[in-house]
Design a protein around this motif. Structure first.
Motif, PDB file in Angstrom:
ATOM      1  N   GLU A 117       0.926  -1.025   0.017  1.00  0.00           N
ATOM      2  CA  GLU A 117       0.266   0.193  -0.231  1.00  0.00           C
ATOM      3  C   GLU A 117       1.052   1.847   0.045  1.00  0.00           C
ATOM      4  O   GLU A 117       2.239   1.606  -0.024  1.00  0.00           O
ATOM      5  CB  GLU A 117      -1.035   0.346   1.544  1.00  0.00           C
ATOM      6  N   THR A 118       0.364   2.462  -0.117  1.00  0.00           N
ATOM      7  CA  THR A 118       0.856   3.708  -0.618  1.00  0.00           C
ATOM      8  C   THR A 118       1.048   4.294   1.220  1.00  0.00           C
ATOM      9  O   THR A 118       0.028   4.023   1.299  1.00  0.00           O
ATOM     10  CB  THR A 118       0.358   4.375  -0.967  1.00  0.00           C
ATOM     11  N   ALA A 120      -0.566   6.189   3.812  1.00  0.00           N
ATOM     12  CA  ALA A 120      -1.172   7.784   3.795  1.00  0.00           C
ATOM     13  C   ALA A 120      -0.485   8.625   4.804  1.00  0.00           C
ATOM     14  O   ALA A 120       0.953   8.643   5.890  1.00  0.00           O
ATOM     15  CB  ALA A 120      -2.339   6.689   4.695  1.00  0.00           C
ATOM     16  N   THR A 137      -2.845   1.802  11.894  1.00  0.00           N
ATOM     17  CA  THR A 137      -1.395   1.907  11.324  1.00  0.00           C
ATOM     18  C   THR A 137      -0.261   0.148  11.007  1.00  0.00           C
ATOM     19  O   THR A 137      -0.301  -0.764  10.323  1.00  0.00           O
ATOM     20  CB  THR A 137      -0.201   2.404  10.686  1.00  0.00           C
TER      21      THR A 137
END
Length: 907
Positions: A117-118, A120, A137
């Motif tokens: 994932e990127t 955030a 996270t």
């Protein structure tokens, strides 16, 4: 403010490679935010009521809480490296498949098996202490639930399975409990294991099958197997091993029927400890040869596991196809044995030192099996007790199995033929014993009988032995031996002289022989010690020739490697000075680990008469997961100029283990093979299969249940305990108890008493305790002892230890003693005098000080409370203040009469 919660110095940020770093010069990943030192928290990390590490620093953020990643990595002992300058962190969490790669430079993160994932905005913020990562996270990246409870200064973790750091803490706690709560064997109840007229045998099966291809012989299919069965018949133990050759035909049957009793209760007035018939081990003599093994019969009352040698000993045992063995003496690797054609390992002529000699034999199987055999041989204190007499009597046919495929052939060596022997030892006092031995044996196809007498005497830090022998041909022999220890140095000497002594076999043809050896530790600084060994042997032969031998050996532990080097010198002097033949050899053997990989290697060099490498081999064993292993090996044989390579893949299941092997050689030959091993035995609930050896060693099966009515038996409706860990001494079982409450532990040393208990930290209810702390079992080969372990509700006993004046008494050890006089728990008073006994079974107890604490406190009596009773349903018994009364200081005392714990003073 909240800064008052900072109980630990911030210097912890050096851990886990974080280092002290200023905020990164690159712009932060999230919205504008700066770390306020006054708003920092120090959260205690907790999982399942267990505190981990020394705390984790955290900051409040708009999303909730962020924690310093480096602190969390350190507390959970994660193999993750954080590089602040490269803005990258990588490693794995809890298991290698759960990878974690955080690359802030590109704004990406990879986690788990396939997750990506990127990063955030706001997920990671820069703080003076390192990266501060938001808890939600982190939960996703690490694969567990992380909840911040700033009101209680807690960071709570939740996971389905226990984390490695939890398991490591449990192992440390288990070891501490076993050490402090250990009870003498005599104080524990013993589980009787009576012999039966018939007990279905346990069976160990090892099978090999393979195909080999070479240009010269083409393809060839072969297979071999080894089957060991152990059980009981006619109230005797028996062992039977059938070996099948590579061609698929049986090539031998070893069978032994025997009884062993460490308490010397066999055959009534004979008080025998061991008797056997079939394939047995005979008795040896320094004058006429070492121990012989073959078909025969024997009986003795000598203590089990006691060596009969003086300065030398030997070890032998079963070594199935594909196995190898290592011998360690006092932690020093001294010998290695590979796959033997007769299915046995033999370590002969092993030197002993004065005092305790701890030998450990490790055998390694093709599916990753590791078996340990530990023997303690004491020289100097192993004499026959005063007034006692030990005997041994037996016959043996050396080198011959009970049933052989080829019978009627030539004897395997000139010394083959039946031997009969009888010996008697008697202790005169604590330091002196005498012995006599009579033996008849075949030497060069003729029968010779000899009588030998010896005297053994301990003198300070030394033990000496002198003997004389005469054979039926009129020959005589004399010998003398001594072992001594001066400081840390062991010295050994032996001399032998004979005249026309025909009972000495041709393999021991020397008419005189002198040996001297020294073992000394060399300190290299700190705790590093290098043991040095040197020995010299000079022998004169019947043909008037002489032999000179010298050996030097040293070993050293480097990190996780045990390396041993050996240098041998041998010189044969021909009769009449017609020429000498010299031979110099060197060898190196090593064993150790690099991370999860176990390495072992051996080399042999010839230095004289020619300089060349004879053989070299190195093997590596890697345990991947809990059930999958890999092995690789490379060997070079100089005689054939051949290089061989092997790779094996091993899978272990509960019921069996299997290994697939591929081999190749430099001459173009290739091979593939399959190895299968499993064991079977039958218990009260039917047959079971196991990958662990059940026939060669002892095992215990126990059923754990909640004994609600306290009668010690499992009745209808009483719940079975699942997930409990059985313990055998300090060793835990590999698998917890199943839904049926049964758990087992195998591989126990035969005829050595072991305490069977349960790891209380593994019980599902923290208030449960075993009704009996432990039960003693004496394991027998092939017999699975069955034990019932009732569990009952336990409580806690607490109180405060105070002095006469009312102030707290810190640092005293208290003992909780049951009605049988056994110490069941130990606790130490804190700085405020508080003490706590946890997991105490219901019952009546005595509370007392340990002897050392009584002396330190100058207490009148060790007994503090003579009646402490914990009721079955009572969670906590609060004793309140417990006063330690000091001994009165009286200026003049005429008489003192001591009775029990009280002193009655008379003026």
């Amino acid at each position: 403010m909240l800064s008052g919660w900072l109980r630990l110095p911030l210097t912890l940020l050096a851990a886990a490679g974080i280092g002290m770093a200023a905020p990164a010069s690159a712009p932060p990943s999230g919205p504008a935010w700066s770390a306020d030192p006054d708003s920092q928290y120090l959260l205690d990390l907790q999982i399942r009521q267990r505190a981990l590490g020394d705390g984790v620093r955290a900051y409040p953020v708009p999303e909730g809480t962020c924690v310093i990643l480096g602190d969390l990595v350190t507390a959970l002992d994660l193999p993750i490296k954080i590089d602040l300058s490269a803005r990258k962190a990588q490693g794995w969490a809890f298991k290698e498949a759960n990878r974690l790669v955080i690359d802030r430079a590109v704004g990406k993160v990879a986690f788990g098996a396939t997750g990506q994932e990127t990063i955030a905005p706001g997920a990671i913020r820069d703080a003076p202490d390192g990266w501060c990562v938001e808890t939600a996270t982190l939960s996703r990246w690490l694969g567990l639930t992380i909840e911040s409870r700033t009101d209680a200064s807690l960071l709570l973790l939740e996971s389905k399975d226990k984390l490695p750091v939890e398991l490591a803490a449990e192992r440390r706690e288990r070891a501490a409990r076993l050490t402090r709560a250990s009870l003498p064997m005599t104080a524990l109840p013993r589980v009787t294991l009576p012999y039966r007229m018939w007990r279905t045998p346990s069976v160990d099966v090892m099978m090999d099958a393979g195909v080999t291809y070479s240009a010269g012989s083409g393809a060839k299919i072969d297979h071999r197997a080894s089957i060991l069965a152990a059980g009981e018949a006619l109230q005797m133990s028996y062992e039977a091993r059938v070996s099948v050759s590579r061609g698929g035909l049986p090539n031998g049957l070893r069978f032994r029927a025997y009884r062993s009793d460490p308490d010397a209760g066999l055959l009534g007035p004979l008080k025998a400890t061991h008797l056997a018939v079939g394939d047995v081990e005979g008795i040896g003599s320094p004058i006429a040869g070492t121990t012989a093994t073959g078909r025969g019969a024997m009986i003795t009352n000598r203590p089990l596991f006691q060596s009969v040698a003086f300065d030398r000993t030997q070890f032998s045992g079963e070594l199935p196809p594909g196995w190898d063995a290592e011998l360690y003496r006092n932690g020093e690797l001294v010998a290695f044995s590979g796959d033997a054609p007769d299915g046995q390992y033999r370590f002969a002529d092993v030197a002993l030192g004065f005092g305790d000699n701890r030998f450990e034999i490790l055998t390694y199987g093709p599916q990753g099996q590791v078996k340990r055999r530990v023997e303690i041989v004491n020289v100097g204190q192993g004499a026959v007790p005063p007034g006692e007499t030990h005997y041994w009597a037996g016959v043996v046919d050396p080198g011959r199995d009970l049933i052989e495929r080829h019978r009627g052939g030539a004897p395997p060596n000139p010394e083959a033929g039946w031997r009969a022997a009888a010996s008697v030892e008697h202790g005169l006092d604590k330091r002196t014993s005498v012995a006599a031995l009579v033996q008849t044996l075949a030497v060069d196809d003729r029968r010779v009988t000899y009588v030998e007498g010896t005297v053994r005497r301990s003198i300070g830090p030394a033990v000496t032995e002198f003997g004389a022998a005469r054979d039926s041909a009129g020959g005589v022999a004399l010998r003398g031996q001594a072992l001594a220890k001066i400081g840390a140095t062991n010295l050994a000497w032996s001399s032998f002289w004979s005249r026309d002594f025909a009972a000495r076999p041709s393999g021991l043809s020397a008419v005189s022989e002198h040996r001297f050896s020294v073992d000394a530790p060399l300190k290299l600084g700190g705790d590093t010690v290098m043991p040095l060994h040197g020995d010299l042997r000079l022998a004169s032969r019947k043909d008037c020739g002489r032999t000179l031998e010298a050996n030097a050996r040293t070993s050293i532990m480097l990190s996780r490697f045990n390396l041993a080097t050996l240098l041998r010198y041998r010189e044969e002097r021909a009769p009449g000075g017609l020429g000498n033949r010299k031979q110099v050899e060197a060898g190196l053997i090593g064993s150790g680990r690099i991370g999860p990989v176990r390495l072992r290697g051996a080399t042999e060099f010839e230095i004289a008469p020619a300089s060349k490498l004879r053989r070299a081999e190195v093997s590596a064993y890697w345990r991947g997961s809990g059930s999958t292993d890999w092995e690789g090996a490379v060997a070079y044989e100089a005689q054939d100029r051949l290089v061989r390579g092997r790779v094996a893949h091993i899978r272990r299941f509960d019921a069996f283990a299997v290994a697939g092997t591929l081999e190749a050689a430099s001459n173009g030959s290739v091979a593939a093979g399959l190895n299968l091993s499993f064991s079977l035995d039958r218990g009260s609930n039917g047959w079971r299969a196991s990958r662990q050896s059940l026939a060669a060693t002892g095992s215990v099966r126990a059923q754990l249940f909640r004994d609600t009515n306290g009668n010690g038996r499992r009745d209808d409706g009483e719940k079975l305990e699942e997930g409990a860990i059985l313990t055998a001494g300090t060793r835990p079982a590999d698998q917890p108890s199943g839904k049926d409450g049964w758990a087992s532990v195998a591989g126990l040393d035969n005829f050595r008493p072991v305490a069977i208990g349960v790891d209380t930290s593994s019980l599902s209810d923290p208030n449960l305790v075993p009704a009996i702390a432990a039960q003693v079992v004496v394991p027998r080969p092939g017999v699975s002892a069955e034990v019932m372990i009732p569990l009952s509700g336990g409580g806690a006993i607490e109180g405060s230890l105070v002095k006469d004046g009312g102030s707290a008494f810190e640092g005293l050890d208290l003992e909780l003693v049951d009605e049988r006089g056994n110490v069941v728990a130990i606790a130490r008073s804190d700085y405020d005098g508080f003490f706590l006994f946890e997991r105490v079974a219901p019952g009546r107890y005595l509370l007392r000080l340990s002897e050392a604490s009584r002396t330190a406190a100058k207490a009148q009596s060790a007994s503090l409370k003579s009646s402490v009773e914990l009721q079955p349903e009572q969670a906590v018994l609060r004793l309140g203040p417990v006063v330690v009364k000091a001994t009165a200081q009286i200026a003049a005392v005429n008489h003192e009469v001591v009775s029990g714990d009280f002193a009655v003073l008379k003026r």
